[in-house]
Structures are given as C-alpha cells and as structure tokens.
Design a protein around this motif. Structure first.
Motif, PDB file in Angstrom:
ATOM      1  N   ASN A   1       0.835  -1.216   0.000  1.00 13.99           N
ATOM      2  CA  ASN A   1       0.000   0.000   0.000  1.00 13.99           C
ATOM      3  C   ASN A   1       0.864   1.258   0.000  1.00 13.99           C
ATOM      4  N   ASN A   2       2.029   1.149  -0.620  1.00 16.15           N
ATOM      5  CA  ASN A   2       3.013   2.236  -0.560  1.00 16.15           C
ATOM      6  C   ASN A   2       3.679   2.433  -1.921  1.00 16.15           C
ATOM      7  N   ILE A   3       2.886   2.274  -2.985  1.00 12.00           N
ATOM      8  CA  ILE A   3       3.406   2.429  -4.337  1.00 12.00           C
ATOM      9  C   ILE A   3       2.290   2.913  -5.255  1.00 12.00           C
ATOM     10  N   ALA A   4       2.656   3.698  -6.255  1.00 13.81           N
ATOM     11  CA  ALA A   4       1.675   4.261  -7.186  1.00 13.81           C
ATOM     12  C   ALA A   4       1.696   3.489  -8.508  1.00 13.81           C
TER      13      ALA A   4
ATOM     14  N   ASP B   1      -0.461  10.863 -10.408  1.00 15.80           N
ATOM     15  CA  ASP B   1      -0.485   9.443 -10.058  1.00 15.80           C
ATOM     16  C   ASP B   1       0.566   9.107  -8.998  1.00 15.80           C
ATOM     17  N   LEU B   2       1.732   9.733  -9.054  1.00 12.33           N
ATOM     18  CA  LEU B   2       2.762   9.470  -8.049  1.00 12.33           C
ATOM     19  C   LEU B   2       2.301   9.910  -6.670  1.00 12.33           C
ATOM     20  N   GLY B   3       1.612  11.050  -6.619  1.00 10.25           N
ATOM     21  CA  GLY B   3       1.127  11.539  -5.335  1.00 10.25           C
ATOM     22  C   GLY B   3       2.257  11.711  -4.338  1.00 10.25           C
ATOM     23  N   ASP B   4       2.064  11.164  -3.144  1.00  8.92           N
ATOM     24  CA  ASP B   4       3.074  11.276  -2.087  1.00  8.92           C
ATOM     25  C   ASP B   4       3.955  10.031  -1.976  1.00  8.92           C
ATOM     26  N   PHE B   5       3.821   9.121  -2.938  1.00  5.95           N
ATOM     27  CA  PHE B   5       4.645   7.918  -2.919  1.00  5.95           C
ATOM     28  C   PHE B   5       6.030   8.218  -3.492  1.00  5.95           C
ATOM     29  N   ARG B   6       6.989   7.370  -3.164  1.00  5.96           N
ATOM     30  CA  ARG B   6       8.325   7.513  -3.735  1.00  5.96           C
ATOM     31  C   ARG B   6       8.493   6.693  -5.007  1.00  5.96           C
ATOM     32  N   CYS B   7       7.707   5.634  -5.127  1.00 13.19           N
ATOM     33  CA  CYS B   7       7.871   4.718  -6.266  1.00 13.19           C
ATOM     34  C   CYS B   7       6.568   4.539  -7.026  1.00 13.19           C
TER      35      CYS B   7
END
Length: 250
Positions: free
Chosen positions: A136-139, A159-165
C-alpha cells in the motif's frame, strides 16, 4: 580526474555521484541498451537537473557525459552543448523535479521482471520481504505510449502523489528519493521484489503474509531507523565499483 575549472565543485561532485549510480544500475543489470534514464537535481540550482547523454551505455557513463537541462528540456550549460538528450527521459523526469522540490533523484528502468509485473492486473503482490516495503506504498500510472508528450507530465505527477515509487503499466519501474542513496535503495528493493514475484508465480501454491504483518513490515521500512541503513547500503554498493572511480569521475 581533476575537476574542470568551468564546473562548480558541488555540481562536479553531483556529476560523479550520478555517473556512479548509472554504473551501479548497469552492475545490477537494470539497463535497456541506451534507453531508460536517471536524473539528479543540481545542488543550489533547483530548476536544473542532470541526465544522461543519450547514446552512452550506463556501464561507460562519466561525469562529463551528463547533461544539465532545465525543466523545459533546454541545455543550460555551454560545456554541455551538442549533447543529445532522450525526449522521453526529459518528459518523465522534468515532471517530477518541477512538481516536487523534495525529489532530488529519479530512476526509471525497463527490466524484464519490472515490465512483467507492470503488465499483471494486480501489480506488485506482497510475496516477499522486499515487496512488503511497498505494501500500500506504491503508485501506478497507465501506459500512454512512448512519453514524448509534455501533456503526460501532469498525470505522472498526480499518479505518483506522495509515494516515492511508481509502476508504469506495461512499461517499467520508477523510483525517486531526496538523495541518490534513497532512490537507489528504492529501485533496488522494487526490482528485487519483481524478480521474486515472477519466479514465485511459477508455482500455483503461493503463501501470503497476513495483512497485519504486511502493515507492520511496511512501517518498519518507513521508520527513522532505516535511514542510516540506506546510506550504509549506498556506500557498500559504491565499493563494488571503487576500481572504476577514476574512469567515471572524469
């Protein structure tokens, strides 16, 4: 090689680090001929970033091969004039560097396992410790063709939002970081998670950790205690190509 007088010390150090990262991506076999790209924001120049000279293979990348461009794709340094930049690379990287000040490094790959996972309906599955880093930590970003259109930039950022990957559907993988060490750590774990998934899916009997353990593990990866490990891992990776330093830092 001694730093060229016409390049500021901080920029030259960034170029050497980025050249090393290109070579490490080659070392770990995450290349795709002359395609894919890695970028790094130029220190003290928020509107400029470094990217590869198109046509140079990653295992041969040097500090001098890198090109300083602005967010519109213009080559901004006289010493970089005449170098060719991948248009798709500019579109993807400029979108993220321009929109997010905390993104200093962006890595994009087209590995076989990364593309294979990107083509699977459910995307990355929680099958390994490596994959749980991204629970739950990826776009995800839908494929729109080769990234030649600047109109895609807004959708990439959204789409990336606040995720790193992010997994680029039917395309490949993307990792970002506030440092080279962080971005490298992200792409290494994401690539390894994809490799494990493709191998594991050769079996019809897959075992999944419980949701409780998945949620617990991703919190472990995101804790402050992970930061020193990320830098230590980067230093260890650099030692693998230490004998190439004089070659890539020129």
């Amino acid at each position: 090689m001694k730093r060229p007088k016409h390049i500021h010390k901080s920029e030259w150090e960034a170029r050497c680090q980025l050249a090393a990262l290109y070579r490490l991506i080659a070392y770990y076999r995450m290349t795709d001929l002359i395609d894919t790209h890695i970028s790094l924001r130029v220190p003290d120049e928020p509107n400029h970033f470094l990217i590869n000279r198109y046509g140079v293979t990653f295992d041969q990348m040097t500090a001098s091969d890198l090109v300083k461009i602005d967010h519109e794709g213009n080559i901004v340094a006289d010493y970089d004039q005449g170098k060719m930049v991948n248009v798709a690379g500019f579109v993807i990287h400029s979108a993220l560097h321009h929109a997010k000040e905390d993104i200093h490094c962006v890595i994009h790959t087209h590995t076989a396992d990364g593309i294979a996972v990107s083509a699977q309906e459910k995307g990355l599955l929680p099958l390994s410790q490596h994959a749980l880093k991204f629970y739950n930590n990826i776009a995800y970003h839908e494929y729109e063709g080769i990234a030649f259109s600047t109109e895609e930039r807004a959708r990439l950022v959204n789409d990336l939002g606040d995720f790193r990957c992010m997994i680029l559907r039917n395309h490949g993988l993307l990792a970002t970081g506030n440092s080279i060490a962080r971005a490298f750590h992200e792409i290494y774990f994401l690539e390894r998670a994809c490799q494990v998934q493709i191998k594991a899916m050769s079996s019809s009997n897959l075992h999944y950790p419980s949701q409780e353990i998945c949620e617990y593990t991703v919190k472990q990866f995101e804790s402050d205690a992970a930061e020193p490990i990320i830098q230590t891992a980067w230093n260890a990776a650099l030692s693998l190509i230490q004998n190439q330093q004089k070659d890539y830092c020129r």
